[in-house]
Design an enzyme around this catalytic site. Sequence first.
Site, PDB file in Angstrom:
ATOM      1  N   ASP A 241       0.790  -1.240   0.000  1.00 18.67           N
ATOM      2  CA  ASP A 241       0.000   0.000   0.000  1.00 18.67           C
ATOM      3  C   ASP A 241       0.820   1.286   0.000  1.00 18.67           C
ATOM      4  OD1 ASP A 241       0.750  -0.865   2.574  1.00 18.67           O
ATOM      5  OD2 ASP A 241      -0.886   0.195   3.551  1.00 18.67           O
TER       6      ASP A 241
ATOM      7  N   GLU B  37      -0.649  -2.135   5.168  1.00 16.46           N
ATOM      8  CA  GLU B  37       0.254  -2.027   6.328  1.00 16.46           C
ATOM      9  C   GLU B  37       0.055  -0.697   7.033  1.00 16.46           C
ATOM     10  OE1 GLU B  37       3.150  -1.111   9.012  1.00 16.46           O
ATOM     11  OE2 GLU B  37       3.142  -0.009   7.136  1.00 16.46           O
ATOM     12  N   GLU B  38      -0.319   0.318   6.253  1.00 17.01           N
ATOM     13  CA  GLU B  38      -0.335   1.692   6.771  1.00 17.01           C
ATOM     14  C   GLU B  38      -1.593   2.035   7.564  1.00 17.01           C
ATOM     15  OE1 GLU B  38       2.161   3.568   6.715  1.00 17.01           O
ATOM     16  OE2 GLU B  38       3.357   3.230   4.912  1.00 17.01           O
TER      17      GLU B  38
ATOM     18  N   HIS C 137       7.275   8.919   4.731  1.00 14.48           N
ATOM     19  CA  HIS C 137       5.978   9.613   4.823  1.00 14.48           C
ATOM     20  C   HIS C 137       6.103  11.108   4.485  1.00 14.48           C
ATOM     21  CE1 HIS C 137       3.877   6.304   7.421  1.00 14.48           C
ATOM     22  NE2 HIS C 137       4.778   5.803   6.603  1.00 14.48           N
TER      23      HIS C 137
HETATM   24 NI    NI Z   1       6.379   1.362   5.669  1.00 11.63          NI
END
Ligand code: NI
Length: 392
Positions: free
Chosen positions: A82, A140-141, A365
């Site tokens: 993702d 995962e996020e 991020h």
């Molecule tokens: Ni990551």
Amino acid sequence: MNETKKVDETIQEVKQQVIEWRRYLHQNPELSYQEVKTSQFVYDTLQSFGHLELSRPTKTSVMARLVGGRPGKIIALRADLDALPIQEEINLPFASQNPGIMHACGHDGHTAMLLGVAKILTQLQDQLAGEVRFIFQHAEEMFPGGAKEMTGVGVLDGVDLVIGTHLWSPLEKGKVGVAYGPMMAASDTFWITVNGKGGHAGMPHQTIDSIVIAAQVVTNLQQIVSRTTDPLDSVVISVTQIIGGTAPNILPGSVELSGSVRNLDPSIRETIPGKIERIVKGITEAHEASYEFKYVYGYSPVINNHEVTAVIEETVREVFGEEALERLRPTMSAEDFSAFMEKAPGCFFFVGAGNEEKGITYPHHHARFTIDEEALEIGVKTFVHAALKFLA
Ligand code: NI
């Protein structure tokens, strides 16, 4: 031809393809639980290799099984699919084509690397004693995370050990980072509401001032870290939101707080909600206010198994030399890879993907995050050689 040489030649053949896959994935990022095209791309690419038994454990995840020529251990290798809700601000020839969505954590690289590993290992199928499960995980996020969903439908049943990696921009390209024991933190969330009594800013005695009370809660929560936690243990309590009030001359009736709790030890973790609530209860009671409190456990800590980590470390030494190995301190960021580790012993390691000379220094991020693509080969090699060690 000796075995290592054959492996290295196969890796050289696949290297450029891994970069191309990563670029395709980078151009086509999808958010957590919505990895429809990504998972289809992974499925189709795996199918083109032959030899693999493919399945879709959940709507947007993929699993591939490679059964070796002889019986042996079952190992699982994991990548995540993702991307994040970030508008990309870096000028790449393969920039994101989906506005507001970006692979800003390197999961495009993880997926490309694991595809490369799958391609290489299918070519070495006869030499493998045991089975490799390639796990391409969604979400995962975003809590509760895809890993838990996948273990819930049994993807790790019968698996002896599980290995995962993260491309890591704070670590220079060329380095592989490992840690024994705790590697990444548990990540939990809390919400507190302090209910007082609103009124005139000039006549505080007629109110129960939720702002002053909430401020005491904020500062007192740090006592948990500084006074009730062993100084050699690690706990983070961050109040990240304070919401209250509408004007300079009005004392609000209530204030909302929320925040994040991190730690590396499950026995410490379970004591934190009680400690927070005791402080909130005590302070609000002392000042005739009331409270609401909610605590949600997020991802568990990533705790590396000793034996599995030792094999990863040995692999790094043999393949890249001693200088490539970086013993890491744990980080207080979190990963849902821990859900796999609740089913089988494992190791999560970092592949250095930063490069100061190339200006690749932005954190994960961030809208300008990227990776040094030369790191992809290092990740592939580590996975392949480690898998061969486990299935020799
Ligand atoms: Ni990551």
